[in-house]
Design a protein around this motif. Structure first.
Motif, PDB file in Angstrom:
ATOM      1  N   VAL A 212     -47.330  20.232  -6.657  1.00 46.05           N
ATOM      2  CA  VAL A 212     -48.531  20.212  -5.656  1.00 46.05           C
ATOM      3  C   VAL A 212     -48.369  19.108  -4.717  1.00 46.05           C
ATOM      4  N   TYR A 213     -47.677  18.114  -4.898  1.00 50.40           N
ATOM      5  CA  TYR A 213     -47.604  17.110  -3.808  1.00 50.40           C
ATOM      6  C   TYR A 213     -46.475  17.588  -2.949  1.00 50.40           C
ATOM      7  N   GLY A 214     -45.342  18.333  -3.158  1.00 46.07           N
ATOM      8  CA  GLY A 214     -44.449  18.817  -2.258  1.00 46.07           C
ATOM      9  C   GLY A 214     -44.979  19.850  -1.271  1.00 46.07           C
ATOM     10  N   ALA A 215     -45.959  20.868  -1.991  1.00 47.74           N
ATOM     11  CA  ALA A 215     -46.495  21.820  -1.228  1.00 47.74           C
ATOM     12  C   ALA A 215     -47.497  21.417  -0.323  1.00 47.74           C
ATOM     13  N   PHE A 216     -48.522  20.407  -0.728  1.00 44.96           N
ATOM     14  CA  PHE A 216     -49.474  19.915   0.180  1.00 44.96           C
ATOM     15  C   PHE A 216     -48.841  18.874   1.176  1.00 44.96           C
ATOM     16  N   SER A 217     -47.663  18.276   1.073  1.00 43.41           N
ATOM     17  CA  SER A 217     -47.097  17.673   2.084  1.00 43.41           C
ATOM     18  C   SER A 217     -46.535  18.356   3.099  1.00 43.41           C
ATOM     19  N   GLU A 218     -45.867  19.374   2.683  1.00 48.79           N
ATOM     20  CA  GLU A 218     -45.451  20.374   3.617  1.00 48.79           C
ATOM     21  C   GLU A 218     -46.672  20.801   4.461  1.00 48.79           C
ATOM     22  N   ALA A 219     -47.673  21.092   3.955  1.00 48.36           N
ATOM     23  CA  ALA A 219     -48.821  21.890   4.680  1.00 48.36           C
ATOM     24  C   ALA A 219     -49.267  20.662   5.872  1.00 48.36           C
ATOM     25  N   VAL A 220     -49.496  19.478   5.270  1.00 48.09           N
ATOM     26  CA  VAL A 220     -49.817  18.424   6.030  1.00 48.09           C
ATOM     27  C   VAL A 220     -48.997  18.040   7.202  1.00 48.09           C
ATOM     28  N   ASN A 221     -47.478  18.247   6.839  1.00 48.95           N
ATOM     29  CA  ASN A 221     -46.569  17.965   8.017  1.00 48.95           C
ATOM     30  C   ASN A 221     -46.616  19.254   9.085  1.00 48.95           C
ATOM     31  N   GLU A 222     -47.039  20.208   8.497  1.00 50.44           N
ATOM     32  CA  GLU A 222     -47.318  21.207   9.623  1.00 50.44           C
ATOM     33  C   GLU A 222     -48.639  21.231  10.421  1.00 50.44           C
ATOM     34  N   GLY A 223     -49.287  20.212  10.049  1.00 53.53           N
ATOM     35  CA  GLY A 223     -50.684  20.024  11.011  1.00 53.53           C
ATOM     36  C   GLY A 223     -51.772  20.629  10.398  1.00 53.53           C
TER      37      GLY A 223
END
Length: 342
Positions: A212-223
């Protein structure tokens, strides 16, 4: 004192906290590379422990449970695309056309693997069948998903990217190899795992939190919070919630009507109602033009978070119930479920 039904359990609170943490402090750069490595190790450890825990009889029972696997595959590759197309007139006005193309792409994807198995384990379902069904869904999805996309998504475009066989390699290396290794070492560590079931529960839940943390971090980093208007984001949340609610309702109803026992019902529900972010992102890079990938995977990212939260709550609730009095299903299915729970 029993916990009030309307209050979330501790694991769900951990999931919510993880999403908030990823939104405020997403991992990125070299730290993201290291975190991805840690997540892969945790998922590999999860499958290693499941491999060491499950008896050979349980694996054979799970692999030969063809009725369960057929229901899961039909839910994943038939029910979801039909829902996506049937609901388009009602739900497409809530989002942009590009986002709804992503919703349709979401409907063609295979089931998750690690979280489906982890939730099935937490809820005391048929773990061997979940391993076989979710893994088969991921492998078959490499071939079925592109074919479905060409039918249900009208604006797809071919694009260069990583070979789909790379995804197969990742599945084999990250999931199958640790599972087989656990099976080979079962004579040495199987009894220790049986005596320390809390270790497996910790790895189950810990691996989900890491994903969850990795997937959501990636989404946030992509704006994630800057690419779409709030109205479209709210509409996308509604679309995702409706799809998940219908998938859960149908799998619950069908699994009961077909006479599956409780352990098998849990497996069908968790494997048949979820979609894979890990498989969806590389597939999107292969199937769609590069400029369209962002909008295509955004619905999957949101759906992924919603399904984890909802299924975590269901798994915790069902896992807390006493299943020793299970009386449904055929004698063969009851025997398979009993072996799976050993």
């Amino acid at each position: 004192m029993a916990r009030p039904k309307l209050l979330p359990d501790n694991f769900t609170l951990c999931l919510v906290s993880t999403v908030i943490l990823a939104s405020l402090l997403p991992v990125h750069g070299q730290a993201a590379v290291g975190f991805n490595w840690v997540t892969n190790v945790a998922v590999g450890l999860l499958f290693f422990l499941h491999g060491a825990k499950l008896s050979r009889e349980a694996i054979v029972a799970g692999a030969t449970h063809w009725r369960l696997h057929l229901v899961v595959l039909l839910s994943t590759f038939a029910l979801f695309p039909l829902l996506g197309l049937a609901l388009k007139p009602l739900l497409s006005p809530l989002v942009t056309p590009a986002l709804y193309a992503g919703v349709l792409f979401l409907c063609t994807l295979p089931s998750t693997v690690q979280s489906s198995i982890a939730f099935t384990s937490i809820a005391k379902g048929n773990v061997p069948a979940a391993v076989c069904s979710a893994s088969a869904s991921s492998l078959l999805g490499i071939f079925i998903t592109p074919a479905l996309v060409s039918v249900v998504v009208t604006n797809q475009a071919a694009s260069g990217g990583a070979s789909p066989w790379h995804t197969v390699g990742n599945i084999v290396l990250q999931l199958l190899v640790p599972f087989v290794a656990g099976q080979l070492l079962r004579p040495l560590i199987g009894k220790w795992i049986e005596r320390n079931r809390g270790v497996l529960k910790f790895v189950d839940q810990g691996s989900i939190l890491l994903v969850v943390y990795g997937a959501f971090s990636e989404a946030v980093n992509e704006g994630l919070w800057h690419q779409i208007p709030l109205s479209a984001l709210g509409g996308l949340l509604v679309v995702s919630a409706v799809l998940l609610a219908l998938a859960l309702a149908v799998t619950i109803f069908v699994s009961k009507r077909l006479g599956f026992n409780r352990a098998d019902q849990i497996t069908i529900i968790f494997c048949g109602s979820k979609k894979s972010l890990a498989a969806g992102v590389p597939m999107a890079k292969v199937i769609f033009a590069s400029h369209a990938v962002g909008a295509v995977v955004l619905p999957l990212m949101l759906f992924h978070q919603i399904q984890l939260m909802v299924c975590a709550a269901l798994a915790q609730r069902w896992g807390a119930r006493d299943t020793t009095g299970e009386t449904h299903g055929t004698s063969r299915e009851r025997a398979a479920a009993a072996v799976a729970r050993r």
